[in-house]
Write an enzyme that holds these catalytic residues in place. Structure first.
Site, PDB file in Angstrom:
ATOM      1  N   CYS A   1      14.773  -5.087  -3.661  1.00 28.60           N
ATOM      2  CA  CYS A   1      15.693  -4.341  -4.529  1.00 28.60           C
ATOM      3  C   CYS A   1      14.929  -3.387  -5.437  1.00 28.60           C
ATOM      4  O   CYS A   1      14.865  -3.594  -6.662  1.00 28.60           O
ATOM      5  CB  CYS A   1      16.522  -5.313  -5.346  1.00 28.60           C
ATOM      6  SG  CYS A   1      17.422  -6.434  -4.292  1.00 28.60           S
TER       7      CYS A   1
ATOM      8  N   TYR B   1      -0.086   3.172  -3.283  1.00 31.99           N
ATOM      9  CA  TYR B   1      -1.123   4.206  -3.124  1.00 31.99           C
ATOM     10  C   TYR B   1      -0.649   5.403  -2.293  1.00 31.99           C
ATOM     11  O   TYR B   1      -1.484   6.202  -1.867  1.00 31.99           O
ATOM     12  CB  TYR B   1      -2.351   3.648  -2.384  1.00 31.99           C
ATOM     13  CG  TYR B   1      -2.939   2.370  -2.916  1.00 31.99           C
ATOM     14  CD1 TYR B   1      -3.619   2.340  -4.128  1.00 31.99           C
ATOM     15  CD2 TYR B   1      -2.840   1.195  -2.174  1.00 31.99           C
ATOM     16  CE1 TYR B   1      -4.184   1.161  -4.583  1.00 31.99           C
ATOM     17  CE2 TYR B   1      -3.403   0.018  -2.626  1.00 31.99           C
ATOM     18  CZ  TYR B   1      -4.066   0.011  -3.841  1.00 31.99           C
ATOM     19  OH  TYR B   1      -4.625  -1.152  -4.283  1.00 31.99           O
TER      20      TYR B   1
ATOM     21  N   ARG C   1       0.798  -1.231   0.000  1.00 32.09           N
ATOM     22  CA  ARG C   1       0.000   0.000   0.000  1.00 32.09           C
ATOM     23  C   ARG C   1       0.837   1.291   0.000  1.00 32.09           C
ATOM     24  O   ARG C   1       0.527   2.202  -0.768  1.00 32.09           O
ATOM     25  CB  ARG C   1      -1.002   0.015   1.170  1.00 32.09           C
ATOM     26  CG  ARG C   1      -1.981  -1.163   1.160  1.00 32.09           C
ATOM     27  CD  ARG C   1      -3.159  -0.967   2.111  1.00 32.09           C
ATOM     28  NE  ARG C   1      -4.094  -0.011   1.575  1.00 32.09           N
ATOM     29  CZ  ARG C   1      -4.266   1.202   2.024  1.00 32.09           C
ATOM     30  NH1 ARG C   1      -3.589   1.618   3.074  1.00 32.09           N
ATOM     31  NH2 ARG C   1      -5.108   2.026   1.449  1.00 32.09           N
TER      32      ARG C   1
HETATM   33  N1  LLP Z   1     -17.314  -4.169  -3.477  1.00 35.64           N
HETATM   34  C1  LLP Z   1     -16.681  -3.948  -4.640  1.00 35.64           C
HETATM   35  C2  LLP Z   1     -17.400  -4.174  -5.901  1.00 35.64           C
HETATM   36  C3  LLP Z   1     -15.344  -3.505  -4.643  1.00 35.64           C
HETATM   37  O1  LLP Z   1     -14.732  -3.270  -5.789  1.00 35.64           O
HETATM   38  C4  LLP Z   1     -14.667  -3.302  -3.410  1.00 35.64           C
HETATM   39  C5  LLP Z   1     -13.277  -2.878  -3.376  1.00 35.64           C
HETATM   40  C6  LLP Z   1     -15.375  -3.565  -2.216  1.00 35.64           C
HETATM   41  C7  LLP Z   1     -16.690  -3.980  -2.286  1.00 35.64           C
HETATM   42  C8  LLP Z   1     -14.769  -3.390  -0.871  1.00 35.64           C
HETATM   43  O2  LLP Z   1     -14.388  -2.058  -0.690  1.00 35.64           O
HETATM   44  P1  LLP Z   1     -13.944  -1.483   0.751  1.00 35.64           P
HETATM   45  O3  LLP Z   1     -15.134  -1.582   1.661  1.00 35.64           O
HETATM   46  O4  LLP Z   1     -12.809  -2.317   1.226  1.00 35.64           O
HETATM   47  O5  LLP Z   1     -13.554  -0.088   0.466  1.00 35.64           O
HETATM   48  N2  LLP Z   1      -6.361  -2.168  -2.561  1.00 35.64           N
HETATM   49  C9  LLP Z   1      -6.952  -0.869  -2.309  1.00 35.64           C
HETATM   50  C10 LLP Z   1      -8.456  -0.920  -2.240  1.00 35.64           C
HETATM   51  C11 LLP Z   1      -9.105  -1.512  -3.485  1.00 35.64           C
HETATM   52  C12 LLP Z   1     -10.603  -1.638  -3.341  1.00 35.64           C
HETATM   53  C13 LLP Z   1     -11.159  -2.406  -4.488  1.00 35.64           C
HETATM   54  N3  LLP Z   1     -12.561  -2.647  -4.408  1.00 35.64           N
HETATM   55  C14 LLP Z   1      -6.335  -0.307  -1.024  1.00 35.64           C
HETATM   56  O6  LLP Z   1      -5.441  -0.926  -0.460  1.00 35.64           O
HETATM   57  O7  LLP Z   1      -6.703   0.782  -0.599  1.00 35.64           O
END
Ligand code: LLP
Length: 433
Positions: A355, A330, A326
């Protein structure tokens, strides 16, 4: 007893806190976990996950709702089992997640399948299981699903994921998903036409409309704007002949990563969605991921070296971007605490062993003046941590530990070198083309 700034109070306890005797994960010293499981290790608090589940479901108590935890945030077997025991359903986005969910005891009606690029095999697997809902993201996918369900003599319950085309302010462009032109969902302008096609198909039952406006949302506006668009569309789709039973509003609820971040206004969220859901007479589906697990996990890592280069201080730890992607992917902020702080402070880049110049956990951060051998903890590592880790630089993936009160258990063993090489063929079986 001092307490970590980001500690989330639940009852008299906090899940992760600095105390005089060192840093504690619930009632377990981080040091004991590091000794037992090694480092780097992700540590999840069962009580924190439970508390956050109750917090959301209490806020939504007056709304007909089913929670489908988005396991992409943290697919650890113990975590998903805990959420299942709390009453949660699950949202899966790959055949692998479906298999893991089934193995953890989720039933067909507990499962919602999403994903912008589902393969025919993944669709077939979901139809075979008879999942509650398959959210499709294009006409092409809908046509394929109808054909697959037809071959299998089934009728698949389908939702249309619509791109709500709303503007979202969140910390990074990569976690905004619901703006015009993004790859996700059916463009709003074509949604009604795709719904009409679905209604005419024999082997799909269009019963839901779905959106996901983005992640780590700091305000409720995107939900309000997106829901208004879905509401209008629901009425049109109903007039076209579909029985819409569910509105799925995806995930997106935020967690506190640093001072200044706010906990989400759950009462406001419940008011907003409750009103629309009641007006439409549908069941609400929510797919929170980060909200349950983000602040319910930390990453424990050990300092390997200190060094100075070009006037800059470096803290080199044994967790890298392959363990927690992350920060480099990000620009995300994760609070860093020393397990046994010296009290002396230093401004340093906290970096991993990979690396890559981009392998960092924090840049120009004021941290405790930790020395080789010391343990540090990165907060907010429970969501999108282990699940995004890799074997880059042939680094075995970290261990995962669950704590609850005074107990802890290794719930995923650290990978071994043999685990990493298990699928490699020493003697390739060459075939003629
Ligand atoms: N539903 C759908 C259709 C989604 O695409 C996502 C997340 C969620 C639910 C769950 O979202 P949350 O409640 O966790 O915000 N890797 C990134 C976040 C990517 C989120 C992708 N979709 C990070 O580390 O911030």
């Amino acid at each position: 007893m001092g307490e970590g700034v980001l500690a989330v109070p639940f009852g008299q306890r906090v899940p992760f806190a600095a105390r005089d005797a060192g840093f504690f994960c619930e009632e377990v010293p981080a040091e004991s976990i590091a000794l037992a499981a090694g480092t780097p290790t992700f540590v999840y608090s069962a009580s924190a996950i439970r508390e956050r589940y109750h917090r959301l479901t209490s806020a939504l108590k007056d709304c007909p709702v089913r929670v489908h935890y988005s396991m992409k945030a943290n697919g650890n077997r113990a975590v998903i089992t805990l959420l299942r025991e709390l009453g949660s359903g699950i949202d899966v986005v790959s055949g692998g997640e479906l298999a893991k969910a089934l193995r953890a005891g989720f039933g067909a009606h507990d499962i919602v399948q999403g994903g912008v690029g589902k393969t025919a095999t993944e669709l077939r697997e979901a139809v075979q299981v008879g999942v509650k809902l398959i959210n499709v993201e294009s006409l092409e996918e809908l046509v394929l699903l109808n054909a697959i369900a037809g071959e299998m003599g089934a009728v698949a319950s389908v939702g249309l994921r619509v791109n709500p085309e709303v503007t979202v302010t969140n910390p990074h462009a990569y976690i905004a998903t619901g703006a015009k032109g993004h790859k996700f969902g059916i463009p709003h302008v074509s949604a009604l036409a795709v719904a009409r096609d679905a209604i005419a198909m024999q082997h799909v039952n269009l019963c839901a409309l779905d959106m996901h406006v983005g992640s780590q949302l700091s305000t409720m506006e995107p939900y309000r704007d997106g829901l208004n668009r879905l509401k209008e569309l629901t009425l049109q789709v109903r007039s076209a002949g579909a029985t819409i039973k569910y509105i799925d509003i995806g995930g997106g609820l935020p967690v506190v990563y640093q001072a200044g971040d706010a906990e989400p206004d759950l009462a406001g969220y419940a008011d907003l969605v409750g009103k629309v859901i009641r007006e439409l007479g549908v069941e609400l589906i929510v797919e929170p991921g980060r909200f349950f697990v983000g602040a319910s996990g930390v990453l424990v890592t050990r300092v390997l070296y200190r060094k100075e280069s070009g006037g800059k201080q470096y803290v080199i730890v044994d967790a890298g971007m392959n363990d927690l992607l992350r920060p480099s992917h990000y620009d995300s902020y994760h609070q860093i605490d020393a397990v046994k702080p010296s009290g002396k402070r230093v401004t340093a880049d906290v970096v991993g062993p990979v690396c890559e110049t981009g392998d960092f956990l924090a840049l120009d951060r004021e941290v405790d003046d930790v020395q080789p051998g010391d343990l540090v903890v990165l907060h907010g590592a429970g969501a999108y941590g282990y699940v995004m880790s890799s074997n880059y630089n042939a680094r075995p993936r970290a261990a995962e530990v669950m704590v609850e009160g005074h107990r802890f258990a290794v719930v995923t063993a650290r990978e071994s070198y043999d685990d990493m090489m298990r699928l490699e063929h020493e003697d390739p079986n060459w075939r003629d083309a």
